[in-house]
Enzyme design. Structure first.
Site, PDB file in Angstrom:
ATOM      1  N   ILE A 233       0.812  -1.212   0.000  1.00 26.40           N
ATOM      2  CA  ILE A 233       0.000   0.000   0.000  1.00 26.40           C
ATOM      3  C   ILE A 233       0.848   1.265   0.000  1.00 26.40           C
ATOM      4  O   ILE A 233       0.341   2.346  -0.264  1.00 26.40           O
ATOM      5  CB  ILE A 233      -0.956   0.030   1.207  1.00 26.40           C
ATOM      6  CG1 ILE A 233      -0.178  -0.022   2.523  1.00 26.40           C
ATOM      7  CG2 ILE A 233      -1.959  -1.101   1.124  1.00 26.40           C
ATOM      8  CD1 ILE A 233      -1.043   0.138   3.762  1.00 26.40           C
ATOM      9  N   THR A 235       5.230   2.798  -0.372  1.00 26.57           N
ATOM     10  CA  THR A 235       6.681   2.603  -0.438  1.00 26.57           C
ATOM     11  C   THR A 235       7.363   3.910  -0.067  1.00 26.57           C
ATOM     12  O   THR A 235       6.839   4.994  -0.321  1.00 26.57           O
ATOM     13  CB  THR A 235       7.121   2.189  -1.848  1.00 26.57           C
ATOM     14  OG1 THR A 235       6.731   3.199  -2.782  1.00 26.57           O
ATOM     15  CG2 THR A 235       6.520   0.862  -2.253  1.00 26.57           C
ATOM     16  N   ASP A 377      11.575  14.186  11.220  1.00 24.46           N
ATOM     17  CA  ASP A 377      11.171  14.127   9.808  1.00 24.46           C
ATOM     18  C   ASP A 377       9.694  14.473   9.683  1.00 24.46           C
ATOM     19  O   ASP A 377       8.964  13.890   8.886  1.00 24.46           O
ATOM     20  CB  ASP A 377      11.444  12.735   9.231  1.00 24.46           C
ATOM     21  CG  ASP A 377      11.348  12.726   7.708  1.00 24.46           C
ATOM     22  OD1 ASP A 377      11.482  13.805   7.102  1.00 24.46           O
ATOM     23  OD2 ASP A 377      11.127  11.650   7.136  1.00 24.46           O
TER      24      ASP A 377
END
Length: 494
Positions: A233, A235, A377
């Site tokens: 679903i 990457t 991040d």
């Protein structure tokens, strides 16, 4: 009306008139000599003349050869099986296609490669005496023209994937230097191709898993932890995410829908990300002792510990179900196999996006003050919008504020958050400097026009924190590790 005058016709067949039936012959007609002679004449007209012994022998030999070829084909098929590389018994056939076929078209299609009229002949080898000719016409094996032609012929020995062309047909003459360079290049390319194939077979690539990872996933299904794995679903730079249906565990219940975050076993994406883990005091004693594959497992373990801290502080995030080497099983954020959209893709109104901004601000403060973590991040790509709430994901790179670059990572997160919500028209969105001070509570007195001074002050704070942590020594590391939870037990096959 006279009934005898009325005649009825037989109904016509819808398929038309059929072939007339052959009249039956009596036994007397069958046994007659005239019928026997007629049948003998018809058989002689359709069969070849067999009165000659030579013709009869040739027919029998041809029939024997065809039966031998049929047996040879069966043996060839049995010998090759399902192998991709097959061996042909073509040279042992008795009847070749051009002999067995009456059609000229088959003769054109089939070509005997042993006698190819268009194939250039290879140069003759030098005799054992080392030269040819006499007197002034002596040609040795070191002749430039002869060596060039031999080098051209020797290119046929290169690997099949190397296209050498028709050098013999063009009378190409390769010098020793050129031939040796080509040979060395072909050898290096073969080795490089083998390394790439080996690396692909033993690494988790884009939307694919290596055999070891596939075996781990199968074991989870066989153990009943997962019912089935539905497909990829998402990457990313560091992992591939699969959707699966949850099974059962003795220790804890498993959600109906889960995700498998498979960390890629290639380190190409991690060469610039070592600083997230090698300076983390929770793993500093274990980082230098591990090989690259085990570093990936450490990366997955780090995300598990970070998610556990966040869940303890009730921050919306995936719930950890199971960790097996470099595969992290978590709860699925979404519904009915449809993942929740990222914040950048969610279509939100002005009031809803303002509410999302305050949620993100509160989560950043919780993450820093209660969980003692910096996301490192944080952006609209790592936040999901589900059931009216913002969910944080992808915390494998998250570090503590005491990290040598922790405050720099936090400043970068604040910049991403402020930029996104300001572009979405949230007037209440603070600047990157105000947001940083609101999250940390440091109140660094530098204006927006002096970003360099602001970052310099952050770096100075980091250096003071680093020196303070170094003075506290190993005791600090032990306290932080206890906050992160107990370490994982090593696998039996490690």
């Amino acid at each position: 009306m006279d009934r005898t005058a009325v005649t009825t016709e037989a109904p016509k067949s819808p398929w038309g008139s059929g072939t007339p039936a052959v009249p039956a012959c009596s036994l007397t007609d069958v046994m007659s000599e005239q019928l026997a002679r007629q049948l003998d004449e018809e058989s002689n007209s359709s069969c070849p003349d067999t009165t000659s012994d030579l013709m009869l022998a040739q027919i029998l030999q041809m029939q024997f050869d065809r039966e031998f070829d049929d047996q040879l084909r069966r043996e060839e098929k049995k010998f090759n099986g399902d192998s991709k590389v097959s061996i042909s018994f073509e040279n042992y056939r008795m009847v070749h296609p051009y002999e067995d076929s009456d059609s000229s078209e088959d003769e054109v299609d089939w070509q005997d490669t042993r006698h190819d009229p268009y194939r250039a002949e290879k140069p003759q080898a030098t005799p054992r005496k080392g030269f040819t000719g006499k007197g002034k016409n002596i040609t040795t094996k070191h002749d430039e023209v002869t060596c060039g032609r031999k080098n051209t012929a020797r290119m046929d020995n290169f690997a099949p994937e190397v296209h050498v062309g028709d050098g013999l047909g063009m009378d190409l003459k390769l010098s020793n230097q050129v031939f040796n360079s080509l040979k060395q290049h072909c050898s290096s390319e073969q080795r490089r191709s083998a390394r790439l194939h080996e690396k692909k077979e033993h690494s988790t690539a884009e939307q694919a898993v290596d055999p070891r990872t596939r075996l781990l996933m199968y074991k989870m299904v066989n153990a009943g932890v997962l019912e089935n794995i539905n497909g990829c679903i998402s990457t990313g730079k560091e992992s591939v995410v699969f959707h699966a249906d949850g099974g059962s565990l003795e220790e804890q219940p498993i959600p109906d829908e889960v995700v498998l975050k498979v960390f890629k076993t290639t380190l190409n994406e991690f060469k610039n990300r070592d600083r997230y883990i090698k300076d983390d005091y929770r793993f500093i004693d274990r980082f230098s002792k591990l090989n690259p594959r085990k570093i990936i497992r450490l990366w997955a373990e780090k995300e598990m510990h970070n998610l556990t801290r966040m869940k303890r502080a009730e921050i919306p995030c995936p719930e950890v179900v199971l960790l097996k080497k470099h595969i992290l099983v978590m709860s699925f954020i979404g519904k009915d196999h449809v993942p929740a959209p990222k914040l950048k893709d969610a279509m939100l109104g002005s009031e809803v996006i303002k509410n999302a901004y305050y949620q993100v601000l509160h989560m950043m403060q919780q993450l820093y003050q209660e969980c003692n973590l910096v996301h490192a991040d944080l952006s609209e790509y790592n936040m999901l919008w589900h059931e009216g709430k913002v969910w944080l994901i992808d915390v494998s790179q998250s570090v503590e504020p005491t990290h040598p670059h922790g405050l720099e990572f936090l400043f970068r997160d604040c910049r991403n958050v402020s930029t996104f919500f300001q572009k979405r028209g949230v007037s209440e969105a603070m600047s990157v400097y105000d947001l940083f001070n609101a999250v940390t509570g440091l109140n660094i007195p530098v204006g927006a026009e002096n970003e360099a001074e602001f970052i310099a002050e952050i770096v100075a704070l980091e250096k003071r924190n680093e020196g303070h942590v170094q003075r506290r020594g190993k005791k600090t590391f032990q306290v932080v590790s206890e906050d992160a939870g107990p370490p994982l037990k090593p696998d039996a096959d490690d």
